[in-house]
Design a protein around this motif. Structure first.
Motif, PDB file in Angstrom:
ATOM      1  N   GLU A  26       0.836  -1.211   0.000  1.00 48.17           N
ATOM      2  CA  GLU A  26       0.000   0.000   0.000  1.00 48.17           C
ATOM      3  C   GLU A  26       0.869   1.259   0.000  1.00 48.17           C
ATOM      4  N   PHE A  27       1.939   1.249   0.764  1.00 46.74           N
ATOM      5  CA  PHE A  27       2.860   2.399   0.740  1.00 46.74           C
ATOM      6  C   PHE A  27       3.432   2.585  -0.657  1.00 46.74           C
ATOM      7  N   GLU A  28       3.841   1.494  -1.266  1.00 48.23           N
ATOM      8  CA  GLU A  28       4.457   1.580  -2.596  1.00 48.23           C
ATOM      9  C   GLU A  28       3.467   2.079  -3.654  1.00 48.23           C
ATOM     10  N   LYS A  29       2.175   1.731  -3.507  1.00 49.05           N
ATOM     11  CA  LYS A  29       1.158   2.208  -4.457  1.00 49.05           C
ATOM     12  C   LYS A  29       1.079   3.730  -4.477  1.00 49.05           C
ATOM     13  N   ILE A  30       1.345   4.348  -3.330  1.00 49.91           N
ATOM     14  CA  ILE A  30       1.263   5.810  -3.266  1.00 49.91           C
ATOM     15  C   ILE A  30       2.663   6.435  -3.256  1.00 49.91           C
ATOM     16  N   GLU A  31       3.634   5.632  -3.759  1.00 57.07           N
ATOM     17  CA  GLU A  31       4.993   6.093  -4.009  1.00 57.07           C
ATOM     18  C   GLU A  31       5.739   6.574  -2.780  1.00 57.07           C
ATOM     19  N   VAL A  32       5.490   5.899  -1.686  1.00 63.70           N
ATOM     20  CA  VAL A  32       6.279   6.108  -0.476  1.00 63.70           C
ATOM     21  C   VAL A  32       7.472   5.153  -0.553  1.00 63.70           C
ATOM     22  N   LEU A  33       8.661   5.647  -0.269  1.00 64.77           N
ATOM     23  CA  LEU A  33       9.846   4.784  -0.244  1.00 64.77           C
ATOM     24  C   LEU A  33       9.815   3.960   1.039  1.00 64.77           C
ATOM     25  N   VAL A  34       9.910   2.653   0.913  1.00 62.39           N
ATOM     26  CA  VAL A  34       9.708   1.772   2.066  1.00 62.39           C
ATOM     27  C   VAL A  34      10.920   0.885   2.294  1.00 62.39           C
ATOM     28  N   ASP A  35      11.371   0.834   3.530  1.00 66.83           N
ATOM     29  CA  ASP A  35      12.311  -0.186   3.975  1.00 66.83           C
ATOM     30  C   ASP A  35      11.526  -1.121   4.880  1.00 66.83           C
ATOM     31  N   TYR A  36      11.849  -2.406   4.832  1.00 67.01           N
ATOM     32  CA  TYR A  36      10.990  -3.438   5.416  1.00 67.01           C
ATOM     33  C   TYR A  36      11.890  -4.482   6.085  1.00 67.01           C
ATOM     34  N   TYR A  37      11.767  -4.652   7.380  1.00 68.84           N
ATOM     35  CA  TYR A  37      12.630  -5.589   8.105  1.00 68.84           C
ATOM     36  C   TYR A  37      11.849  -6.375   9.149  1.00 68.84           C
ATOM     37  N   THR A  38      12.292  -7.598   9.397  1.00 66.74           N
ATOM     38  CA  THR A  38      11.800  -8.306  10.567  1.00 66.74           C
ATOM     39  C   THR A  38      12.535  -7.719  11.771  1.00 66.74           C
ATOM     40  N   LEU A  39      11.929  -7.792  12.912  1.00 65.62           N
ATOM     41  CA  LEU A  39      12.540  -7.248  14.119  1.00 65.62           C
ATOM     42  C   LEU A  39      13.878  -7.912  14.411  1.00 65.62           C
ATOM     43  N   THR A  40      13.950  -9.214  14.201  1.00 68.10           N
ATOM     44  CA  THR A  40      15.176  -9.939  14.522  1.00 68.10           C
ATOM     45  C   THR A  40      16.289  -9.713  13.494  1.00 68.10           C
ATOM     46  N   ASP A  41      15.952  -9.219  12.310  1.00 69.52           N
ATOM     47  CA  ASP A  41      16.957  -8.936  11.280  1.00 69.52           C
ATOM     48  C   ASP A  41      17.156  -7.449  11.058  1.00 69.52           C
ATOM     49  N   LEU A  42      16.672  -6.634  11.972  1.00 74.50           N
ATOM     50  CA  LEU A  42      16.784  -5.184  11.829  1.00 74.50           C
ATOM     51  C   LEU A  42      18.260  -4.776  11.890  1.00 74.50           C
ATOM     52  N   PRO A  43      18.753  -4.173  10.795  1.00 77.41           N
ATOM     53  CA  PRO A  43      20.150  -3.722  10.831  1.00 77.41           C
ATOM     54  C   PRO A  43      20.273  -2.462  11.682  1.00 77.41           C
ATOM     55  N   ASN A  44      21.463  -2.004  11.850  1.00 80.56           N
ATOM     56  CA  ASN A  44      21.691  -0.764  12.583  1.00 80.56           C
ATOM     57  C   ASN A  44      21.217   0.392  11.704  1.00 80.56           C
ATOM     58  N   VAL A  45      19.999   0.857  11.937  1.00 80.44           N
ATOM     59  CA  VAL A  45      19.416   1.902  11.098  1.00 80.44           C
ATOM     60  C   VAL A  45      19.293   3.193  11.886  1.00 80.44           C
ATOM     61  N   ASP A  46      19.331   4.283  11.142  1.00 82.98           N
ATOM     62  CA  ASP A  46      19.090   5.594  11.718  1.00 82.98           C
ATOM     63  C   ASP A  46      17.594   5.874  11.596  1.00 82.98           C
ATOM     64  N   LEU A  47      16.872   5.743  12.676  1.00 91.11           N
ATOM     65  CA  LEU A  47      15.417   5.908  12.640  1.00 91.11           C
ATOM     66  C   LEU A  47      15.013   7.323  12.240  1.00 91.11           C
ATOM     67  N   SER A  48      15.899   8.280  12.467  1.00 95.20           N
ATOM     68  CA  SER A  48      15.534   9.681  12.219  1.00 95.20           C
ATOM     69  C   SER A  48      15.400  10.019  10.732  1.00 95.20           C
ATOM     70  N   VAL A  49      15.823   9.143   9.822  1.00 93.65           N
ATOM     71  CA  VAL A  49      15.693   9.437   8.396  1.00 93.65           C
ATOM     72  C   VAL A  49      14.300   9.096   7.865  1.00 93.65           C
ATOM     73  N   TYR A  50      13.471   8.486   8.702  1.00102.22           N
ATOM     74  CA  TYR A  50      12.139   8.073   8.257  1.00102.22           C
ATOM     75  C   TYR A  50      11.068   9.059   8.716  1.00102.22           C
ATOM     76  N   ASP A  51      10.095   9.282   7.835  1.00100.17           N
ATOM     77  CA  ASP A  51       8.941  10.110   8.178  1.00100.17           C
ATOM     78  C   ASP A  51       7.891   9.283   8.909  1.00100.17           C
ATOM     79  N   ILE A  52       7.831   7.997   8.556  1.00100.04           N
ATOM     80  CA  ILE A  52       6.848   7.077   9.126  1.00100.04           C
ATOM     81  C   ILE A  52       7.563   5.819   9.589  1.00100.04           C
ATOM     82  N   ILE A  53       7.203   5.345  10.766  1.00 98.91           N
ATOM     83  CA  ILE A  53       7.683   4.049  11.235  1.00 98.91           C
ATOM     84  C   ILE A  53       6.464   3.242  11.645  1.00 98.91           C
ATOM     85  N   SER A  54       6.314   2.075  11.028  1.00 96.63           N
ATOM     86  CA  SER A  54       5.202   1.179  11.331  1.00 96.63           C
ATOM     87  C   SER A  54       5.746  -0.065  12.018  1.00 96.63           C
TER      88      SER A  54
END
Length: 151
Positions: A26-54
Motif C-alpha cells: 500500500e505504501f508503494e502504491k502511493i509512491e512512499v519509499l519503504v524499507d521493510y525488516y523483521t525485528l530480529t533482522d533489523l540492521p543498525n538503522v538511523d530511525l531519524s531518516v524516516y517520516d513514518i515508522i510502522s
C-alpha cells in the motif's frame, strides 16, 4: 515531497508478516519509499531518516508484547524523532479477552515518547477485506506526515 517509511515487524505464524507485506504494498502504491525488516533482522538503522515508522506484532499470552521487542526500545529511546509518525499493526485472536493486546500496549509505550497516528488490528490471518484496512492505515499515516509538514 518524498516520504520515507520503515516497517519493522515480528511474526511467528506468518500472519503479521503477511499484514506487513500488504502494508508495504500500500505504501508503494502511493509512491512512499519503504524499507521493510523483521525485528530480529533489523540492521543498525538511523530511525531519524524516516517520516513514518510502522511496527507490527502478534500478541503473546494475555495481551503481552513478545519479548523480542525488548531489543527495540533502547534504539527508540536513543533516537531523536520529533517529526516521525508512528503506526502500530498486528494480528490476534478474538478468542482471547485482550484481542491484539500487544498492539494496544506498544501504542501506550510509544505515546509517552512519539506521535502515534493510528493502529490496525486484524483477526488471525489477514483476509482480502483487510487490504482495504491496510490502505486506510497507510493513508492516515501519510496524511499525518503531510499535515505536520505544513505546520
Amino acid at each position: 515531497m518524498i516520504i520515507r517509511a520503515l516497517i519493522i515487524y515480528h511474526s511467528i505464524s506468518g500472519n503479521t508478516e503477511m499484514l506487513a507485506g500488504w502494508i508495504q504494498q500500500e505504501f508503494e502504491k502511493i509512491e512512499v519509499l519503504v524499507d521493510y525488516y523483521t525485528l530480529t533482522d533489523l540492521p543498525n538503522v538511523d530511525l531519524s531518516v524516516y517520516d513514518i515508522i510502522s511496527l507490527g506484532t502478534y500478541t503473546w499470552g494475555n495481551g503481552d508484547i513478545p519479548r523480542e521487542w525488548d531489543t527495540f526500545w533502547p534504539l527508540l529511546h536513543d533516537s531523536h524523532l520529533p517529526g516521525t509518525v508512528f503506526g502500530v499493526f498486528g494480528t490476534g485472536d478474538t478468542f482471547y479477552p485482550n484481542f491484539c493486546g500487544a498492539v494496544t500496549r506498544i501504542c501506550a509505550q510509544l505515546e509517552s515518547v512519539v506521535l502515534v497516528a493510528c493502529a490496525l488490528k486484524v483477526e488471525l490471518q489477514p483476509q482480502e477485506q483487510d487490504r482495504e484496512r491496510c490502505a486506510k492505515f497507510t493513508e492516515v499515516l501519510v496524511n499525518r506526515v503531510s499535515i505536520d509538514s505544513y505546520n
